[in-house]
Design a protein around this motif. Sequence first.
Motif, PDB file in Angstrom:
ATOM      1  N   ILE A   6       0.816  -1.201   0.153  1.00  0.00           N
ATOM      2  CA  ILE A   6      -0.082   0.035   0.092  1.00  0.00           C
ATOM      3  C   ILE A   6       1.037   1.098  -0.076  1.00  0.00           C
ATOM      4  CG2 ILE A   6      -1.865   1.340   1.172  1.00  0.00           C
ATOM      5  CD1 ILE A   6      -2.751  -1.265   0.164  1.00  0.00           C
ATOM      6  N   LEU A  19      -3.215   0.944  -4.216  1.00  0.00           N
ATOM      7  CA  LEU A  19      -2.972  -0.455  -3.908  1.00  0.00           C
ATOM      8  C   LEU A  19      -1.939  -0.873  -5.012  1.00  0.00           C
ATOM      9  CD1 LEU A  19      -6.966  -1.689  -4.158  1.00  0.00           C
ATOM     10  CD2 LEU A  19      -5.395  -0.811  -2.022  1.00  0.00           C
ATOM     11  N   ASN A  26      -3.712  -6.452  -8.169  1.00  0.00           N
ATOM     12  CA  ASN A  26      -4.141  -5.788  -6.678  1.00  0.00           C
ATOM     13  C   ASN A  26      -5.107  -6.600  -5.964  1.00  0.00           C
ATOM     14  OD1 ASN A  26      -2.365  -3.432  -7.348  1.00  0.00           O
ATOM     15  ND2 ASN A  26      -3.825  -2.590  -8.418  1.00  0.00           N
ATOM     16  N   MET A  28      -6.369  -8.695  -3.120  1.00  0.00           N
ATOM     17  CA  MET A  28      -6.346  -8.570  -1.918  1.00  0.00           C
ATOM     18  C   MET A  28      -5.757  -9.658  -0.845  1.00  0.00           C
ATOM     19  SD  MET A  28      -6.438  -5.857   0.375  1.00  0.00           S
ATOM     20  CE  MET A  28      -7.537  -4.753  -0.550  1.00  0.00           C
ATOM     21  N   LEU A  36      -3.580  -1.736   4.456  1.00  0.00           N
ATOM     22  CA  LEU A  36      -4.248  -0.897   4.123  1.00  0.00           C
ATOM     23  C   LEU A  36      -5.226  -0.388   5.444  1.00  0.00           C
ATOM     24  CD1 LEU A  36      -6.084   0.730   1.942  1.00  0.00           C
ATOM     25  CD2 LEU A  36      -7.364  -1.150   1.569  1.00  0.00           C
ATOM     26  N   CYS A  62      -8.561  -3.334  -8.556  1.00  0.00           N
ATOM     27  CA  CYS A  62      -8.424  -4.455  -7.622  1.00  0.00           C
ATOM     28  C   CYS A  62      -9.538  -5.742  -7.937  1.00  0.00           C
ATOM     29  CB  CYS A  62      -9.102  -4.220  -6.330  1.00  0.00           C
ATOM     30  SG  CYS A  62      -8.941  -5.395  -4.995  1.00  0.00           S
TER      31      CYS A  62
END
Length: 260
Positions: A6, A19, A26, A28, A36, A62
């Motif tokens: 991040i 991101l 990106n 997660m 984040l 993302c």
Amino acid sequence: MNTSLIEIAVDSGIAVITLNRPQKRNAMTDDMRSDLIAVLENTSQDKAVQAVVLTGSGKGFCAGGDVSGMAERMDAPTGDIAFNGWSRQQRVHHTVSLLHCMPKPTIAAVNGAAAGLGADMALACDFVVASEEASFAWSYIKRGLIPDGGGLYFLPRRVGLPRAKDLIFSGRQIEANEALELGIADRVCAPQRLLEEARAWAMQLGSGSAAALALGKSILNQSFEMSAQQVFAQGSQAQAVCYTSSQHREAVRAFLSKTK
């Protein structure tokens, strides 16, 4: 503050949070989510930040949750899977709540694909600016899942219940222009102008009284779930606070001086 996953840059009161896992669009991970959360918590309390822009590095905004992480979670002992999942969901919801409840304007600058959790996080922001190359998909159904990043709450409020059901049940991908027509995106611009457009809008939105912005946003976020009388009551309390703020006093004095 910067981490490998991040990045944050603050300039002229605007925090751009990026991101930064471009090789995986990106997607997660748990570590990325922890980073984040830390960045969002710090930004929320930073009085030098007037507004926030959330974007992604590389070609994607993302891609949602990391699928390899999903595979690892399925290998956990059967008796642990449900509680592990519940614990992880608390972190997911905390992340989304930090975006949704940030006491300053937030804009998602969607530079590419926003899928699953990525689409949810975009809608957790107050506004969405999409690149012409952006796309959105609530693709959870393709993994045998339901939207868990706020999509069940945010999407119907953006597009209405039948359209939200269509997007969630089908998991289909929509391009930037359809997103604009449906109300998922508020603005669409050329890719090379995305951050410029988002930053300029953020500066406009964040230029007012910090107290009035935070209090007004807090009430607006709850307004669909409250009666008119409840909104009026919260508004009265918030206005009483605004009356005592330095921004209100300075604005009134400046207006009167100009009038005289």
